[in-house]
Design an enzyme around this catalytic site. Structure first.
Site, mmCIF file in Angstrom:
data_model
loop_
_atom_site.group_PDB
_atom_site.id
_atom_site.type_symbol
_atom_site.label_atom_id
_atom_site.label_comp_id
_atom_site.label_asym_id
_atom_site.label_seq_id
_atom_site.Cartn_x
_atom_site.Cartn_y
_atom_site.Cartn_z
ATOM 1 N N HIS A 194 10.674 3.599 -6.752
ATOM 2 C CA HIS A 194 10.436 1.856 -6.779
ATOM 3 C C HIS A 194 11.753 1.287 -7.587
ATOM 4 O O HIS A 194 10.950 1.490 -9.565
ATOM 5 C CB HIS A 194 9.890 1.042 -6.642
ATOM 6 N N ASN A 197 5.872 -2.757 0.560
ATOM 7 C CA ASN A 197 5.224 -3.627 0.326
ATOM 8 C C ASN A 197 5.380 -4.132 -0.742
ATOM 9 O O ASN A 197 5.787 -5.352 -1.231
ATOM 10 C CB ASN A 197 3.428 -3.342 -0.155
ATOM 11 N N ALA A 243 2.746 -0.740 -6.067
ATOM 12 C CA ALA A 243 3.460 0.785 -6.768
ATOM 13 C C ALA A 243 4.389 0.310 -7.451
ATOM 14 O O ALA A 243 5.524 1.348 -8.111
ATOM 15 C CB ALA A 243 3.385 1.428 -5.351
HETATM 16 N N1 LIG Z 1 1.946 -3.402 -2.480
HETATM 17 C C1 LIG Z 1 1.768 -1.683 -2.493
HETATM 18 O O1 LIG Z 1 2.304 -1.394 -3.422
HETATM 19 C C2 LIG Z 1 0.997 -0.993 -1.636
HETATM 20 C C3 LIG Z 1 1.644 0.740 -1.999
HETATM 21 C C4 LIG Z 1 0.906 1.295 -1.051
HETATM 22 C C5 LIG Z 1 0.228 1.181 -0.270
HETATM 23 N N2 LIG Z 1 0.421 -0.352 0.629
HETATM 24 C C6 LIG Z 1 -0.708 -0.759 2.275
HETATM 25 O O2 LIG Z 1 -2.126 -0.898 1.703
HETATM 26 C C7 LIG Z 1 -2.677 -0.482 3.017
HETATM 27 C C8 LIG Z 1 -3.420 0.751 3.100
HETATM 28 O O3 LIG Z 1 -2.981 1.499 2.603
HETATM 29 P P1 LIG Z 1 -4.103 2.828 2.556
HETATM 30 O O4 LIG Z 1 -3.427 3.991 2.229
HETATM 31 O O5 LIG Z 1 -5.617 2.903 2.329
HETATM 32 O O6 LIG Z 1 -3.914 3.398 4.257
HETATM 33 P P2 LIG Z 1 -4.940 4.343 5.007
HETATM 34 O O7 LIG Z 1 -4.335 4.407 6.258
HETATM 35 O O8 LIG Z 1 -5.410 5.589 4.329
HETATM 36 O O9 LIG Z 1 -6.296 3.473 5.112
HETATM 37 C C9 LIG Z 1 -6.464 1.842 6.393
HETATM 38 C C10 LIG Z 1 -7.915 2.044 6.668
HETATM 39 O O10 LIG Z 1 -7.945 0.745 7.306
HETATM 40 C C11 LIG Z 1 -8.958 1.579 8.597
HETATM 41 N N3 LIG Z 1 -8.443 -0.035 9.800
HETATM 42 C C12 LIG Z 1 -7.278 0.035 10.119
HETATM 43 N N4 LIG Z 1 -7.577 -0.542 10.824
HETATM 44 C C13 LIG Z 1 -8.382 -1.361 11.358
HETATM 45 C C14 LIG Z 1 -9.399 -1.905 11.669
HETATM 46 N N5 LIG Z 1 -8.879 -2.869 12.970
HETATM 47 N N6 LIG Z 1 -10.480 -2.519 11.072
HETATM 48 C C15 LIG Z 1 -10.858 -2.286 10.008
HETATM 49 N N7 LIG Z 1 -10.644 -0.948 9.878
HETATM 50 C C16 LIG Z 1 -9.046 -0.508 10.108
HETATM 51 C C17 LIG Z 1 -8.635 3.206 9.224
HETATM 52 O O11 LIG Z 1 -9.582 3.425 9.465
HETATM 53 C C18 LIG Z 1 -8.843 3.489 7.357
HETATM 54 O O12 LIG Z 1 -9.382 3.631 6.421
HETATM 55 C C19 LIG Z 1 -1.180 -0.204 4.268
HETATM 56 O O13 LIG Z 1 -1.149 -0.974 4.569
HETATM 57 C C20 LIG Z 1 -0.160 0.156 3.276
HETATM 58 O O14 LIG Z 1 1.174 -0.287 3.568
HETATM 59 C C21 LIG Z 1 0.122 -1.477 0.066
#
Ligand SMILES: NC(=O)c1ccc[n+]([C@@H]2O[C@H](COP(=O)([O-])OP(=O)(O)OC[C@H]3O[C@@H](n4cnc5c(N)ncnc54)[C@H](O)[C@@H]3O)[C@@H](O)[C@H]2O)c1
Length: 259
Positions: free
Chosen positions: A211, A181, A113
């Site tokens: 951010h 993150n 992001a």
């Molecule tokens: N780097 C960045 O700037 C940035 C920005 C936004 C989000 N993120 C991170 O990206 C990640 C994903 O975000 P999102 O919005 O898609 O989250 P989300 O909650 O929408 O999706 C997570 C998915 O993982 C699945 N899941 C959970 N535990 C699991 C397991 N043990 N095995 C298999 N599947 C599993 C859930 O069922 C869900 O479908 C998060 O950690 C979030 O913090 C990073």
């Protein structure tokens, strides 16, 4: 030669990446995913992390941070490429980097992001004197964060822009794993988790999240601000983060790559 892709986590971010792969990315074929529940939108087999890493050349991680160490260990030990968006997991779970060092695998951390990570990487070659980032969201965006619970912060009582945390990126990752993150990614590209200062602000008038960072070197200062509207599929996430993964995947086989 076509490389096979697996997506671990088909939530807001994983699904957006899946849609891009279904449309088509040169040289890549999405063949499988892992998730705790079936996702009707995609005709794609779900499998364990173990099978995903066995069958795919590239694994895209889009999981909650706490699920990342298991996926990372399995993927890295199979010498596969891990595209890792939950960058705070690298700070929270140092065992991931320990395992990584013993393998020939690659970890690619997309800009997520944030914007301006390219400049920070370049600046770090000359030395960074100061690095700070300020993230702002609506108070409800911080619900469930370990720091908020430990400190007993009453998010509902915040009626004006309030700084709820100040510390380094390592402390921020532990206190706000789903929110910072961006700070983790900035620290990895720049001057490291202990030397990256983080402020987290709760703003009851915020429509999305923003951010803003400033990184200072001897010859240059980089300032960057991104204002994101929340992803409707997950208000704690951002559309830009998913598209930064798509950009990384496109770069894998593109003849012209702008870094
Ligand atoms: N780097 C960045 O700037 C940035 C920005 C936004 C989000 N993120 C991170 O990206 C990640 C994903 O975000 P999102 O919005 O898609 O989250 P989300 O909650 O929408 O999706 C997570 C998915 O993982 C699945 N899941 C959970 N535990 C699991 C397991 N043990 N095995 C298999 N599947 C599993 C859930 O069922 C869900 O479908 C998060 O950690 C979030 O913090 C990073």
């Amino acid at each position: 030669m076509t490389q096979t892709v697996g997506i671990a986590g088909l939530g807001a971010i994983g699904s957006a990446v899946g849609r891009a792969l279904v449309k088509g990315i040169d040289g890549l074929e999405w063949i499988a995913s892992s998730d705790l529940e079936a996702k009707d939108e995609f005709d794609i087999p779900l499998m364990s992390f173990e099978k995903l890493a066995e069958h795919c050349d590239i694994i895209v991680e889009a999981l909650p941070p706490k699920a990342v160490p298991e996926l990372a260990e399995i993927t890295l030990k199979r010498q596969k490429t891990l595209v890792l968006i939950s960058s705070c997991a690298l700070l929270m779970y140092p065992e991931i980097s320990d395992i990584h060092k013993t393998t020939n695998s690659r970890i690619l951390v997309p800009s997520g992001a944030l914007s301006g990570i390219d400049g920070v990487k370049s600046l770090s070659k000359l030395g960074i004197l100061n690095s700070k980032i300020k993230s702002t969201k609506h108070p409800r965006g911080f619900s469930g964060a370990p720091y908020v619970e430990e400190m007993g912060i009453d998010l509902a009582s915040i009626t004006e822009m309030t700084r709820i945390f100040e510390g380094n990126a390592l402390e921020a990752a532990k206190g706000f794993p789903a929110n910072v993150n961006v700070a983790a990614t900035l620290s990895l590209a720049g001057t490291g988790p202990e030397n990256t200062r983080v402020e987290i602000w709760a703003d009851p008038d915020a429509k999305g999240n923003s951010h803003e960072f400033e990184v200072t070197g001897t010859y240059s200062t980089i300032t960057s601000k991104v204002s994101n509207m929340p992803d409707p599929a997950n208000p704690k996430s951002s559309m830009l983060a998913a598209q930064s993964i798509v950009a990384v995947l496109e770069d894998m086989n593109s003849a012209l790559v702008v870094l």
